[in-house]
Design a protein around this motif. Structure first.
Motif, PDB file in Angstrom:
ATOM      1  N   HIS B  54       0.871  -1.190   0.000  1.00 27.74           N
ATOM      2  CA  HIS B  54       0.000   0.000   0.000  1.00 27.74           C
ATOM      3  C   HIS B  54       0.897   1.225   0.000  1.00 27.74           C
ATOM      4  N   ILE B  62      -3.332   0.695  -3.649  1.00 21.14           N
ATOM      5  CA  ILE B  62      -2.997  -0.638  -3.148  1.00 21.14           C
ATOM      6  C   ILE B  62      -2.618  -1.436  -4.381  1.00 21.14           C
ATOM      7  N   ARG B  63      -1.584  -2.256  -4.231  1.00 26.20           N
ATOM      8  CA  ARG B  63      -0.949  -2.803  -5.425  1.00 26.20           C
ATOM      9  C   ARG B  63      -0.527  -4.256  -5.276  1.00 26.20           C
ATOM     10  N   TRP B  93      -4.229  -0.104  -7.894  1.00 27.41           N
ATOM     11  CA  TRP B  93      -5.642   0.281  -7.851  1.00 27.41           C
ATOM     12  C   TRP B  93      -5.815   1.339  -6.760  1.00 27.41           C
ATOM     13  N   TYR B  95      -7.043   3.049  -3.475  1.00 27.64           N
ATOM     14  CA  TYR B  95      -7.157   2.485  -2.117  1.00 27.64           C
ATOM     15  C   TYR B  95      -8.490   2.944  -1.541  1.00 27.64           C
ATOM     16  N   GLU B 100     -19.003  -2.229   2.733  1.00 30.05           N
ATOM     17  CA  GLU B 100     -19.623  -3.555   2.855  1.00 30.05           C
ATOM     18  C   GLU B 100     -18.875  -4.425   3.867  1.00 30.05           C
ATOM     19  N   ASN B 101     -17.548  -4.479   3.709  1.00 29.65           N
ATOM     20  CA  ASN B 101     -16.755  -5.276   4.643  1.00 29.65           C
ATOM     21  C   ASN B 101     -16.823  -4.714   6.065  1.00 29.65           C
ATOM     22  N   GLN B 109     -12.245  -1.067   9.187  1.00 33.32           N
ATOM     23  CA  GLN B 109     -10.927  -1.697   9.131  1.00 33.32           C
ATOM     24  C   GLN B 109     -10.506  -2.164   7.740  1.00 33.32           C
ATOM     25  N   SER B 110     -11.439  -2.168   6.785  1.00 33.79           N
ATOM     26  CA  SER B 110     -11.180  -2.877   5.536  1.00 33.79           C
ATOM     27  C   SER B 110     -10.952  -1.929   4.359  1.00 33.79           C
ATOM     28  N   PHE B 111      -9.826  -2.109   3.691  1.00 35.12           N
ATOM     29  CA  PHE B 111      -9.482  -1.295   2.521  1.00 35.12           C
ATOM     30  C   PHE B 111      -9.218  -2.232   1.346  1.00 35.12           C
ATOM     31  N   VAL B 112      -9.863  -1.940   0.240  1.00 35.57           N
ATOM     32  CA  VAL B 112      -9.788  -2.861  -0.896  1.00 35.57           C
ATOM     33  C   VAL B 112      -9.319  -2.124  -2.158  1.00 35.57           C
ATOM     34  N   ALA B 113      -9.142  -2.888  -3.213  1.00 36.40           N
ATOM     35  CA  ALA B 113      -8.720  -2.329  -4.501  1.00 36.40           C
ATOM     36  C   ALA B 113      -9.926  -1.750  -5.226  1.00 36.40           C
ATOM     37  N   GLY B 114      -9.819  -0.470  -5.611  1.00 37.18           N
ATOM     38  CA  GLY B 114     -10.876   0.176  -6.386  1.00 37.18           C
ATOM     39  C   GLY B 114     -10.549   0.150  -7.873  1.00 37.18           C
TER      40      GLY B 114
END
Lengths: 176, 176
Positions: B54, B62-63, B93, B95, B100-101, B109-114
């Motif tokens: 990240h 985030i990669r 992508w 960050y 939802e998570n 707490q949750s970080f995902v790829a956009g």
């Protein structure tokens, strides 16, 4: 006597099964008991990337979500539910600030994958019959020693994944 | 007349070359000019995972860092320098916090790829002769439209990667 023998066989086949159906509908009891996966799928580290994520808080990890060929094909085709044999896995490493990268960038910005976490590997294995009690997915979790997590802890998997039942219980979306 | 023709050929072959060696050691000038990669390596999205990261701050991505088979083999064997033909790539992508998570976890707490970032794809291609001017690696960068980044911006790649010359100019370590 025949009845007693039958119950013992059912217990042996499904560890953790509570034999509350003694003399009754043992087959239904078997379906309702979750079956957890105890073996790491071979070759998972070679699988293709579904996406990546960072879980902050207590987990404090950075993770790659991977899929076997069946899962990746379904993801790319937007096909739901996932077909039999699909496996989605994730590897979680500790979330570590990279001093080396920060020094090069000239600022505190870089976080990389460190060592395996206590919940290092997790997999969901699609087998509609075998894992009927948990939405057709078998759940598994392995620590940094590659040993399966105890069954008590595994019981929270399916209830949590029910939040995304409309996506066949899979949280992670495919990253383009 | 023969001399003038030779210089023109050298300019055509290496875009951006400053022909300071007119009539002199044109070959040396050619080696000193960086050559950038302008084509996305085919099949990169199927490559195996090297690691994940990240980058906060302005990048805010985030990669996933991936490698072709040659690169992965070298990584796993701890072999340096990387052999000819090795390619290390990374997909970045945006960050994104996952509502939802977070809702399911009950906490933020949750970080995902956009979606793909402005510097969506980057690759380093090992060819010691072709990319001699930049440590044997050709650098490339592509935006979310899959078009190559302009050459001026690419000139910072190699100076930055020199910080890890002892690891053959590759920052990312293989995640277990």
């Amino acid at each position: 006597m025949r009845r007693i023998v039958f119950v013992l066989v059912a217990i042996a086949a499904v560890p953790g099964l509570i034999a509350f159906n003694v003399g009754g509908i043992a087959h239904a009891a078997q379906e309702a008991a979750p079956v957890f996966v105890k073996k790491i799928p071979p070759g998972y580290r070679d699988w293709k990337v579904v996406s990546v994520a960072h879980e902050a808080g207590d987990l404090n990890d950075i993770r790659a979500v991977l899929g076997n060929d069946i899962a990746i094909k379904a993801y790319r085709e937007g096909k739901l539910p996932f077909p039999e044999g699909a496996i989605v896995g994730r590897i979680a490493w500790s979330y570590v600030a990279s001093e080396e990268n920060n020094k090069t960038f000239g600022r505190e910005q870089s976080f990389v994958a460190g060592s395996p976490t206590d919940a290092y590997l997790q997999f969901m294995v699609k087998d509609s019959k075998k894992y009927a009690a948990t939405g057709g997915w078998g759940y598994s979790s392995f620590g940094k020693d590659s040993q399966p997590t105890d069954e008590a802890a595994m019981k929270s998997c399916f209830p949590c994944h029910q939040a995304v039942k409309d996506r066949d219980f899979i949280f992670t979306r495919y990253a383009p």
